[in-house]
Design a protein around this motif. Structure first.
Motif, PDB file in Angstrom:
ATOM      1  N   GLU A 288    -139.426  91.893 -46.446  1.00 46.52           N
ATOM      2  CA  GLU A 288    -138.484  90.965 -47.082  1.00 46.52           C
ATOM      3  C   GLU A 288    -137.103  91.609 -47.222  1.00 46.52           C
TER       4      GLU A 288
ATOM      5  N   SER B 158    -145.010  83.960 -40.157  1.00 46.64           N
ATOM      6  CA  SER B 158    -144.357  83.007 -41.052  1.00 46.64           C
ATOM      7  C   SER B 158    -142.867  82.972 -40.741  1.00 46.64           C
TER       8      SER B 158
ATOM      9  N   ALA C 140    -138.981  81.868 -42.316  1.00 42.34           N
ATOM     10  CA  ALA C 140    -138.215  81.570 -43.524  1.00 42.34           C
ATOM     11  C   ALA C 140    -136.763  81.296 -43.114  1.00 42.34           C
ATOM     12  N   ASP C 141    -135.887  81.202 -44.094  1.00 39.02           N
ATOM     13  CA  ASP C 141    -134.480  80.934 -43.788  1.00 39.02           C
ATOM     14  C   ASP C 141    -133.902  81.971 -42.824  1.00 39.02           C
TER      15      ASP C 141
ATOM     16  N   ARG D 237    -139.625  80.526 -52.192  1.00 36.73           N
ATOM     17  CA  ARG D 237    -140.103  81.607 -53.047  1.00 36.73           C
ATOM     18  C   ARG D 237    -139.097  81.802 -54.160  1.00 36.73           C
TER      19      ARG D 237
ATOM     20  N   THR E 184    -136.622  75.204 -43.742  1.00 35.52           N
ATOM     21  CA  THR E 184    -137.156  75.934 -42.592  1.00 35.52           C
ATOM     22  C   THR E 184    -137.978  75.038 -41.673  1.00 35.52           C
TER      23      THR E 184
ATOM     24  N   ASN F 239    -133.632  83.190 -54.499  1.00 27.47           N
ATOM     25  CA  ASN F 239    -134.271  83.629 -53.278  1.00 27.47           C
ATOM     26  C   ASN F 239    -133.285  84.590 -52.622  1.00 27.47           C
TER      27      ASN F 239
END
Lengths: 463, 504
Positions: free
Chosen positions: A402, A114, A116-117, A4, A192, A331
């Motif tokens: 987030e 989902s 992510a890192d 992203r 990821t 990000n």
């Protein structure tokens, strides 16, 4: 899963202090984020955040596990956080997979997850009248997940399928290469989804998966976020009822810090299919923080350089038309990550010219203060861009999740938005100077070698 | 305004704050003038504008495939008579607003969403773009080049998008739907700026326009906007006649040859109904049971992915679904009178390609033969009734579905789902399954390496036993005996090198 490029936001979000049970913070007139945030922390460490939202009958139910691919510290286990996300849908004794799915189906809920890192996020968007059912089912799988080794091995192939579906696009292997080159020690070295060799080896790690669950799926490492047609106190009461007996025991992984990069790194990928060449650049930058303006300034640098009205974009895409797209930005991450730039170039001979042009604009930002008017217009852009993204409870929850994934601190929601308004031209210049240095740069190119014989294509086959 | 950002951004933002204060939906037909759909919501801070023109790729002249899309780009991604493209995006920048253009087979949408603080500024820019496009040579060269690159470097480098798009061309061969709205490389290259000017003049008319406005706009706003848009030529309402979709005979396979590590599989056939037909709604329940998009509910996903580990996902559709890899809900403003049934089997490892096709077909055949039980029907019906309401959470999407409903000449789609499904019976569902679903006549697209080898395998049509890395469940073992031997010998089969896909 996708990268992203953060075009973050500004504005003001008011919230109550985290405590046993919070008082609500009230938004004031004119705030770009006009919602009230309430929060509490259960005795076992689970944080509960509630944002009432005018969505009659609908609620977004989010669980943010602050474990992502960053936590994959053991060699050979890249991609495991994401794989484990898949396993979380394989059921419990009380709610076997089929029963769990049928209940959500009956609700007409949208349910997914989902990775992510830095975090793995589970969500349900459905009827607020079913909030207690959601609490029951979700707390049960977070406490009592149970799956067979056969189910585990079969699901590993769905993960390989997920890898394969993305790898036909040159950007995925380039991003893998960029991360692999840019990092020596830190777990951001892998993406990821993980290295394909590790994905193929996953079926053998059933026992490891149970350890993974016990280490990371603990209340101190999770934030429950509920946005929609709800009353905060009712959510707090239900959370205590259903999650209160979840045993703590989170053990933070020992993540090795990345040493300072000393010189520019380069890499290249030959692509088996005809394509225009790509240029992918990464520059190490600071970790996300709300304590200073730095993260906000770096986000704004992304827009100052790569929005469609930016001079760099205009020169390369609109006027010279040397690239058919270019994008770049940051990000938000818990540890220092990369400011990235990606461009697809019209022809091989233009690659050096495109790189020189990008360098020129990066250096310009590092050596000259940005026009205050342009900075003001960028703040306006950020502010309205954020406002346009708050149109459903699910989107509000995703935005807030987030921020929560970074520190788990609900106060950061507010601080995050406040920092944007404080960014000055000097901040922009300081961050650009620190970031856009040759010794801090990793460059990956990709092209189709003319006349080259067909090579094995990327992707993973069954062993 | 650029497609490039889509790579990371995922999807365009076209949505609004849902509010309790939604007013009554208004609609008006102004004689031969502009059709207007309104969805006011005084409490919403946002305003969504959707201009839908009855012009799509079915209007592309032969040899100039992509003209409708390129004309759209000359409106949504270009300068106006008053300002250059550079100045236009600079003016949009502080608003965080975009002018988004999308051309589908029947309609083109020019849309934007803006905070109401900035509505006047945005309206000025949108009106300029639509009413006074600049049509500069530089913008034309850039947009044409980008559309060509979108085919040669975009679609051809994305196996899933490539297969999804090509299947439609195959199903509708020889029909006005027979080429992608994105055009062809040679078609785009043959288009001149004068072609665009003429196409705009002929098609961007009041008679072709449906104007949609939703959100917190002030009193009198829509009337003024409608008045301003009356600067478009009056035009004539000509709903281009569409022949019925071509009849597919047998199994017709196209193998797109490229260097890739896995095999993407798509198959389908035309459906003679769209959402305006009463049969659509029982079929909608059946389809949700078979393969609801991006959920764990469909049998296709449960059987192919969850039980057999074949791939990442497997879904089915009874109407066109825009950009399925990047969307979770159906997109409004892509209405099509002609529709098709399709199954999307996400990439599998090459050794499993034939089995995966058989397994997908087996599930369609099983549904046709066995139908749904009463319990399956009731659970799925309840799901669709509730889930479909999530598709219209934002005012902007709700507006779009209202415009679609106007296009199809039917009541508001989301309400129609509720009303129709509540009165359905399992017998009705099972009857339409038998009426519309079949596995004898279909087109299939494979995106694969070693196409010759796959072609030979498919032509031999020998059993394809599946091996597993875990002990399969007994029902899987039993079903596999049938699946592996399912006859799928192609009636016709061809290999298409990837550099010829969407070439002409």
């Amino acid at each position: 899963m996708s990268v992203r490029i953060s075009l973050w936001l500004c504005g003001l979000l008011t919230l109550a202090t985290a405590g046993t049970v919070s008082a609500a913070g009230k938004a004031t007139s004119g705030d770009i984020f006009p919602y009230t945030v309430s929060a509490t922390t259960l005795a076992n460490g689970l944080k509960v955040v509630v944002i009432p939202y005018d969505s009659p009958g609908t609620v977004a139910y989010y669980l943010v596990v602050r474990t992502g691919s960053r936590d994959e510290v053991e060699a050979g286990h890249s991609g495991f956080a994401h794989f484990f996300e898949h396993m979380m849908f394989r059921g419990t004794e009380k709610y076997p997979e089929e029963k769990y799915n049928d209940i959500l189906k009956k609700m007409g809920a949208d349910s997914n997850a989902s990775t992510a890192d830095d975090a793995t996020t589970y969500h349900i968007v459905g009827p607020s009248s079913e909030l207690a059912t959601m609490m029951d089912m979700e707390s049960d799988r977070f406490k009592n997940l149970k799956y067979s080794e056969d189910a585990f091995r079969t699901e590993s192939l769905a993960v390989l399928g997920e890898y394969n579906k993305g790898v036909s696009n040159p950007v995925q292997p380039m991003f893998e290469k960029l991360r692999d080159l840019a990092y020596e020690k830190h777990t951001y070295k892998h993406t990821t989804i993980g290295f394909v060799a590790d994905i193929k080896a996953m079926p053998a790690y059933y026992d490891y998966s149970r350890q993974f669950f016990n280490r990371f799926y603990r209340p101190e490492n999770v934030v429950l976020l509920v946005v929609g047609d709800v009353q905060p106190q009712k959510v707090f009461d239900l959370a205590k009822q259903y999650y209160g007996d979840w045993k703590p025991g989170y053990k933070a992984p020992a993540i090795v810090a990345e040493p300072q990069q000393q010189e520019k790194k380069t890499g290249h990928l030959d692509w088996p299919n005809p394509t225009r060449p790509y240029l992918f650049l990464g520059y190490h930058m600071p970790a996300f923080s709300t304590r200073t303006v730095d993260s906000a300034a770096l986000d704004m640098i992304g827009d100052l350089l790569f929005s469609e009205s930016a001079p760099l974009y205009q020169e390369l895409v609109v006027n010279k038309q040397w690239v058919d797209f270019i994008q770049g930005g940051t990000n938000d991450n818990r540890d220092p990550n990369l400011f990235i730039v990606l461009a697809r170039v019209k022809s091989e001979d233009l690659m050096p010219k495109v790189k020189e042009t990008v360098d020129r604009y990066l250096q310009q930002l590092a050596t000259q203060p940005v026009d205050p008017q342009r900075l003001a217009r960028t703040k306006s852009h950020e502010r309205y861009d954020f406002a346009l993204g708050l149109d459903t409870p699910g989107k509000v929850a995703a935005q807030v999740a987030e921020v929560l994934s970074q520190s788990g601190d609900v106060q950061d929601i507010n601080r995050r938005f406040m920092q944007f308004e404080k960014v000055t031209p000097a901040d922009v210049q300081r961050l650009a100077r620190a970031t856009f240095q040759s010794r801090n740069e990793t460059e990956v190119t990709l092209s189709h070698p003319a006349g080259a014989p067909a090579k094995p294509a990327p992707g993973g086959a069954h062993e | 305004m650029s497609n490039a950002r889509m790579i990371f951004a995922g999807s365009l933002l076209l949505a609004l704050v849902l509010s309790a204060g939604i007013g009554t939906a208004l609609a008006q037909q102004a004689g031969t003038g502009i059709d207007v759909v309104e969805l006011p919501s005084a409490s919403s801070p946002l305003v969504a504008l959707r201009l839908q023109f009855n012009v799509g790729s079915i209007h592309d002249p032969a040899g100039k495939e992509g003209l409708a899309a390129l004309t759209t780009a000359m409106i949504s991604d270009s300068g106006t008579q008053k300002r250059s493209y550079t100045d236009l995006v600079e003016a949009l920048y502080p608003l965080a607003a975009d002018i988004n253009g999308n051309t589908d087979r029947e309609v083109t949408l020019i849309a934007g969403i803006v905070h109401r603080d900035k509505l006047a500024d945005f309206t000025t820019l949108l009106e300029e773009a639509v009413l006074q496009p600049g049509f500069s040579q530089a913008d034309f060269d850039r947009n044409k080049e980008q559309l060509v690159a979108g085919l040669t470097n975009g679609l051809r480098s994305n196996d899933e998008a490539l297969g999804l798009e090509l299947l439609q061309d195959e199903i509708f061969q020889g029909h006005p739907y027979g080429h992608s709205p994105r055009g062809t490389v040679e078609g785009l290259k043959s288009i001149t700026l004068d072609d665009v000017r003429a196409f705009y003049k002929q098609n961007y008319t009041q008679a072709h326009l449906m104007l949609g406005v939703a959100g917190g706009y002030p009193a009198g706003y829509v009337a003024k906007l409608r008045q301003d848009l009356s600067a478009l030529p009056q035009g004539v309402k000509d709903s281009k006649d569409l022949p019925a979709a071509p009849k597919i005979e047998g199994r017709n396979f196209t193998l797109v040859e490229k260097q890739t590590g896995s095999v993407g599989i798509h198959f389908g056939f035309p459906l003679p109904i769209n959402r305006a037909a009463s049969d659509y709604y029982p079929l909608m329940v059946a389809n949700s049971f078979l393969g609801e998009h991006r959920t764990s509910n469909g049998r296709l996903l449960q059987q192919l992915r969850s039980k057999r580990g074949l791939n990442y996902g497997d879904y089915s559709y009874i109407e066109y679904w825009a950009n399925p890899p990047l969307t979770n809900n159906p997109s409004p403003n892509v209405p099509r009178r002609e529709q098709y049934f399709s199954v999307w089997i996400r990439p599998v490892v090459p050794v499993d390609a034939q089995f995966a096709l058989r397994d997908g077909l087996y599930e369609v055949q099983r549904l046709r033969d066995k139908g749904m039980t009463k319990e399956e029907f009731e659970l799925t019906r309840d799901f669709v009734v509730n889930y479909s309401k999530l598709w219209a959470q934002s005012l902007s999407r709700r507006l779009g579905f209202m415009m679609d409903s106007r296009y199809y000449g039917m009541p508001y789609y989301i309400d129609e789902i509720d009303a129709r499904l509540k009165n359905l019976t399992v017998d009705q569902v099972n009857a339409v399954i038998k009426k519309y679903l079949q596995t004898d006549n279909y087109d299939a697209v494979f995106v694969t390496a070693n196409a010759q080898k796959l072609k030979e395998t498919l032509e031999k049509d020998e059993p394809s036993p599946k091996t597993y890395n875990a002990t399969p469940e007994p029902d899987v073992v039993e079903a596999d005996k049938t699946i592996q031997a399912l006859k799928v010998k192609p009636t016709s089969i061809r290999i298409l090198p990837v550099d010829q896909v969407f070439q002409k």
